[in-house]
Write a protein that holds these residues in place. Sequence first.
Motif, PDB file in Angstrom:
ATOM      1  N   LYS A  35      16.326   9.760   1.872  1.00 59.14           N
ATOM      2  CA  LYS A  35      16.585   8.673   0.933  1.00 59.14           C
ATOM      3  C   LYS A  35      15.580   7.585   1.256  1.00 59.14           C
ATOM      4  N   LEU A  36      14.784   7.187   0.264  1.00 59.01           N
ATOM      5  CA  LEU A  36      13.665   6.279   0.518  1.00 59.01           C
ATOM      6  C   LEU A  36      13.633   5.167  -0.513  1.00 59.01           C
ATOM      7  N   ARG A  37      13.074   4.044  -0.114  1.00 60.35           N
ATOM      8  CA  ARG A  37      12.813   2.956  -1.064  1.00 60.35           C
ATOM      9  C   ARG A  37      11.361   3.038  -1.496  1.00 60.35           C
ATOM     10  N   LEU A  38      11.142   3.034  -2.806  1.00 63.24           N
ATOM     11  CA  LEU A  38       9.774   3.089  -3.319  1.00 63.24           C
ATOM     12  C   LEU A  38       9.147   1.705  -3.229  1.00 63.24           C
ATOM     13  N   GLU A  39       7.964   1.666  -2.631  1.00 63.47           N
ATOM     14  CA  GLU A  39       7.239   0.411  -2.478  1.00 63.47           C
ATOM     15  C   GLU A  39       5.790   0.607  -2.884  1.00 63.47           C
ATOM     16  N   ASN A  40       5.061  -0.496  -2.942  1.00 64.52           N
ATOM     17  CA  ASN A  40       3.622  -0.476  -3.262  1.00 64.52           C
ATOM     18  C   ASN A  40       3.333   0.139  -4.633  1.00 64.52           C
ATOM     19  N   GLY A  41       4.260  -0.028  -5.548  1.00 62.99           N
ATOM     20  CA  GLY A  41       4.019   0.417  -6.917  1.00 62.99           C
ATOM     21  C   GLY A  41       4.086   1.913  -7.130  1.00 62.99           C
ATOM     22  N   LEU A  42       4.661   2.664  -6.190  1.00 63.49           N
ATOM     23  CA  LEU A  42       4.703   4.115  -6.342  1.00 63.49           C
ATOM     24  C   LEU A  42       5.542   4.563  -7.525  1.00 63.49           C
ATOM     25  N   LEU A  86       3.727   9.238  -1.384  1.00 63.11           N
ATOM     26  CA  LEU A  86       4.979   8.902  -0.723  1.00 63.11           C
ATOM     27  C   LEU A  86       4.951   9.378   0.735  1.00 63.11           C
ATOM     28  N   MET A  87       4.413  10.565   0.959  1.00 61.96           N
ATOM     29  CA  MET A  87       4.257  11.069   2.322  1.00 61.96           C
ATOM     30  C   MET A  87       3.326  10.159   3.122  1.00 61.96           C
ATOM     31  N   ARG A  88       2.230   9.763   2.505  1.00 62.82           N
ATOM     32  CA  ARG A  88       1.280   8.877   3.187  1.00 62.82           C
ATOM     33  C   ARG A  88       1.924   7.549   3.571  1.00 62.82           C
ATOM     34  N   SER A  89       2.712   6.995   2.652  1.00 63.72           N
ATOM     35  CA  SER A  89       3.315   5.689   2.908  1.00 63.72           C
ATOM     36  C   SER A  89       4.242   5.721   4.105  1.00 63.72           C
TER      37      SER A  89
END
Length: 293
Positions: free
Chosen positions: A106-113, A165-168
Amino acid sequence: MKKYFRHKLENLLVIDKIVTIHYLELYKNFGSEGESHNFWELVYADKEDVICTAENNVIPLAQGEIIFHKPNEFHILSANGKTAPNVLIVSFESKSESVRFFENRKLRLENGLERFLYSILEEAKKTFDIPYSDPALKKMEFLPSPTLGGQQLIKNYLEIFLINLMRSLTETESGNPVFLQKKDYENKLVKDILKILSENVSARLTIPEILSSAGYSRAYAFREFKTATGKSIMEYFLSMKIERAKHLLREGDLSVKEIADSLSFDTPNYFSKTFKRTTGLTPTAYKKRSKRF
């Protein structure tokens, strides 16, 4: 005459098939019956909060968060009874080993993804006849005249989204010279140490200080970190400093001495020698070369 060399490009992650793409505008008391299937499903809370159940675990999903359901995992989607949420769901097949990175995530999307998810949805609307807010959708029918290249863009946007997303989650703020190996994606020790290094890239750190902050024994940390990255902790820290120095040199606002001082090198001469050993160029030569591009 020199011959050109052709690189065969490797794929980290490949989407083999798209199953469904939903955009659901749900009412506040919505609750699905639950299902399991032999493909992946991502659920993104676009507006308001929702509740996901994976096997027997109840997982609140706040607006802006995403969850992944792995193949054959029984899952349920529900509203919270208080607000009416909007949810984007994409289900897909992938045989890539690296997609397992997203198991139980479960992740929060950041940086405009999230923009990639919106692009997937827009291409889907121009490619498939998608019913309005239909949680029971099992098959997307093609439009009579689908947009040119829509299927490929859906595939590409989804692959780009997942890789970013993996990179972030694996890269540091100053860049990640060594992308972690698949088996180390979930290595907490490595993540903890990388976080400390990233937050202190301008400082002068010692091994005892790093391990004290991370809370790991010396032998265990050395072994696990080297296995994951191929470098010792201090080698990796030094490579991060050099990556930061390259960025500062391209910006062009600081002198070599100022950059050396800002990154806590003992002397400008030591910085220059280290930079050349790592990049093959002196800082001055690197700066001149960068101005050509």
